[in-house]
Enzyme design. Sequence first.
Site, PDB file in Angstrom:
ATOM      1  N   VAL A   4      -7.052  11.258  -6.324  1.00 33.06           N
ATOM      2  CA  VAL A   4      -6.153  11.685  -5.251  1.00 33.06           C
ATOM      3  C   VAL A   4      -6.885  11.486  -3.926  1.00 33.06           C
ATOM      4  O   VAL A   4      -8.007  11.959  -3.750  1.00 33.06           O
ATOM      5  CB  VAL A   4      -5.759  13.169  -5.435  1.00 33.06           C
ATOM      6  CG1 VAL A   4      -4.970  13.666  -4.229  1.00 33.06           C
ATOM      7  CG2 VAL A   4      -4.935  13.335  -6.710  1.00 33.06           C
ATOM      8  N   GLY A   5      -6.244  10.783  -3.013  1.00 32.27           N
ATOM      9  CA  GLY A   5      -6.870  10.538  -1.707  1.00 32.27           C
ATOM     10  C   GLY A   5      -6.559  11.645  -0.720  1.00 32.27           C
ATOM     11  O   GLY A   5      -6.139  12.749  -1.105  1.00 32.27           O
ATOM     12  N   ASP A   6      -6.730  11.350   0.546  1.00 30.08           N
ATOM     13  CA  ASP A   6      -6.497  12.346   1.595  1.00 30.08           C
ATOM     14  C   ASP A   6      -5.005  12.526   1.914  1.00 30.08           C
ATOM     15  O   ASP A   6      -4.587  13.597   2.340  1.00 30.08           O
ATOM     16  CB  ASP A   6      -7.226  11.930   2.876  1.00 30.08           C
ATOM     17  CG  ASP A   6      -6.725  10.577   3.391  1.00 30.08           C
ATOM     18  OD1 ASP A   6      -6.474   9.677   2.559  1.00 30.08           O
ATOM     19  OD2 ASP A   6      -6.588  10.422   4.617  1.00 30.08           O
ATOM     20  N   GLY A  43      -6.971   5.128   5.910  1.00 28.55           N
ATOM     21  CA  GLY A  43      -8.302   4.571   5.690  1.00 28.55           C
ATOM     22  C   GLY A  43      -8.874   5.089   4.385  1.00 28.55           C
ATOM     23  O   GLY A  43      -8.122   5.372   3.443  1.00 28.55           O
ATOM     24  N   GLY A  45      -9.743   7.511   2.102  1.00 29.35           N
ATOM     25  CA  GLY A  45      -9.440   8.919   1.909  1.00 29.35           C
ATOM     26  C   GLY A  45     -10.536   9.684   1.197  1.00 29.35           C
ATOM     27  O   GLY A  45     -10.624  10.904   1.323  1.00 29.35           O
ATOM     28  N   THR A  62      -1.830   2.594   4.237  1.00 31.79           N
ATOM     29  CA  THR A  62      -0.940   3.765   4.176  1.00 31.79           C
ATOM     30  C   THR A  62      -0.031   3.922   5.386  1.00 31.79           C
ATOM     31  O   THR A  62      -0.428   3.584   6.495  1.00 31.79           O
ATOM     32  CB  THR A  62      -1.879   4.987   4.123  1.00 31.79           C
ATOM     33  OG1 THR A  62      -2.544   4.940   2.892  1.00 31.79           O
ATOM     34  CG2 THR A  62      -1.180   6.306   4.300  1.00 31.79           C
ATOM     35  N   SER A  80       0.815  -1.220   0.000  1.00 28.56           N
ATOM     36  CA  SER A  80       0.000   0.000   0.000  1.00 28.56           C
ATOM     37  C   SER A  80       0.843   1.262   0.000  1.00 28.56           C
ATOM     38  O   SER A  80       0.303   2.368   0.118  1.00 28.56           O
ATOM     39  CB  SER A  80      -0.897   0.014   1.235  1.00 28.56           C
ATOM     40  OG  SER A  80      -0.082  -0.140   2.380  1.00 28.56           O
ATOM     41  N   THR A 124       1.537   6.832   0.414  1.00 24.27           N
ATOM     42  CA  THR A 124       0.584   5.772   0.074  1.00 24.27           C
ATOM     43  C   THR A 124       0.523   5.527  -1.421  1.00 24.27           C
ATOM     44  O   THR A 124       0.833   6.424  -2.223  1.00 24.27           O
ATOM     45  CB  THR A 124      -0.832   6.160   0.567  1.00 24.27           C
ATOM     46  OG1 THR A 124      -1.709   5.044   0.402  1.00 24.27           O
ATOM     47  CG2 THR A 124      -1.395   7.344  -0.202  1.00 24.27           C
TER      48      THR A 124
HETATM   49  C1  SD4 Z   1      -6.220   6.861   0.434  1.00 18.78           C
HETATM   50  N1  SD4 Z   1      -6.048   7.098   2.793  1.00 18.78           N
HETATM   51  O1  SD4 Z   1      -5.620   7.021  -0.610  1.00 18.78           O
HETATM   52  C2  SD4 Z   1      -5.439   6.472   1.666  1.00 18.78           C
HETATM   53  C3  SD4 Z   1      -5.430   4.972   1.742  1.00 18.78           C
HETATM   54  C4  SD4 Z   1      -5.168   4.454   3.098  1.00 18.78           C
HETATM   55  O2  SD4 Z   1      -5.130   2.736   4.570  1.00 18.78           O
HETATM   56  O3  SD4 Z   1      -4.903   5.131   4.034  1.00 18.78           O
HETATM   57  N2  SD4 Z   1      -5.275   3.202   3.321  1.00 18.78           N
HETATM   58  O4  SD4 Z   1      -7.436   6.959   0.529  1.00 18.78           O
END
Ligand code: SD4
Length: 324
Positions: free
Chosen positions: A213-215, A236, A238, A184, A79, A202
Site C-alpha cells: 500500500v502506497g501513500d 511519486g 509513496g 498517480t 498509473s 492510483t
Molecule cells: C504510490 N504515490 O503508490 C503512488 C505512486 C505515484 O506517481 O504517485 N506515482 O507510491
Amino acid sequence: MEPIDRRSFMKSVAGAAVLVAADSARTKAYEGSPVFLSTWVHGKPANERAAEVFKAGGNLLDAVEKGINVAENDPNVTSVGYGGLPNAQGVVELDAAIIDGTRHRAGAVCSLREIKNPISVARLVLEKTQHTTLAGEGALRFALQMGFRPEQLLTPESLKKWLDWKANPQRKTFWLNPADNHDTLGMVATDGKGHVVSGCSTSGLAWKIPGRVGDSPLIGCGVYADDNVGAASATGNGDLMSNYCTSISIVHYMARGASPQDACTELLEHMVKTDPDNRTGDVCVIAINNRGEIGAAAMKKSYRLKYALWRDGESQLLESVALY
Ligand code: SD4
C-alpha cells in the site's frame, strides 16, 4: 501594574493587530471562483470534468470524484484505474482516498482489485460507513455490495508490459531495488467559498510486491483537507513519502501562515534536512488554501511535476518548480 515601554507597547499592539487580522481572514467567508488543481497531464481532462460537474450543481466531493473517474476510465493512463500497471504477479491493485475538509471525514480503499473506479468506492466508504479505510478482499466485497461491476483491469497493453517485465532477467523489483513508474492522479479543489477537498487515485508503483500500500490512500499522506486551512496531495514514491505524512504536513505549514507554494517547498526541504539522500527521491506535491491560492513543487529536476490548473474557466497545464 508593571510600566510598559513604548517599544513593547507598539509590539503588543502590532501583535494583537496581526492576530485579529489572521482571525478575521480565517473566519471571513471567502468569495472567489472554484479552483481545481491536479497532478500530471491527465489532470487536465480530470479538472475539466470536475469543473463541469460543479457548474452543473454537483458539490465539491462529486466534482473531485467524477473528475478523477476520467483518468481511472482511460486505458491510456497506465498509473490509475483501468489500464494501470499491475503488481509483480500481474494483478492490478488500486488505491484511492477522498477527504472532505468541512466534515473532516475521509474514505479510502487499498489494494482493491477488479474495480475500475476506486475513488468512487472510497467516496462510498465515506458516505455509507463509519469506517475510513477498507482494504483488499473486504474492499472488493464492499464495492460489489454497492453495485460496482467486477472487471478485468488489465488492458492488452498493460498485460504486454507486464509480460515484457517478467521476461526480462534484469527486471527491477521492489526487493530494495525500486522500479520507476509513476503518475498517480491527485486533485485538490476549492468551491471558492472556503470549502476544500482532496482526492487521489492510483494503481501504485508498477510491479509492486502484492499487497503493498502506497501513500495515496493513507489519510494525511496522499490526501488531506481542512476547510480552516486548505488541502494537499502527493505523487511519486509513496514508500518514501508515507514516512513524512506529506499532505497533512503541508496543511500544517499553511496553518502556521505559509503560502501553499512555501508549504510545498518547506516539506521537501524538511525531507532533505532529515536525510540528504531524499534529494534524489521521486517526490511531487500540490496544495491549495481556502482562499484558492495554489502551490506545486517537485524534489528534483529530473522528476519535475507537470500539473493542471482550472480556474475562471481556463484550463492550463503548468510545470512546477523543482528544488534539486
Ligand atoms: C504510490 N504515490 O503508490 C503512488 C505512486 C505515484 O506517481 O504517485 N506515482 O507510491
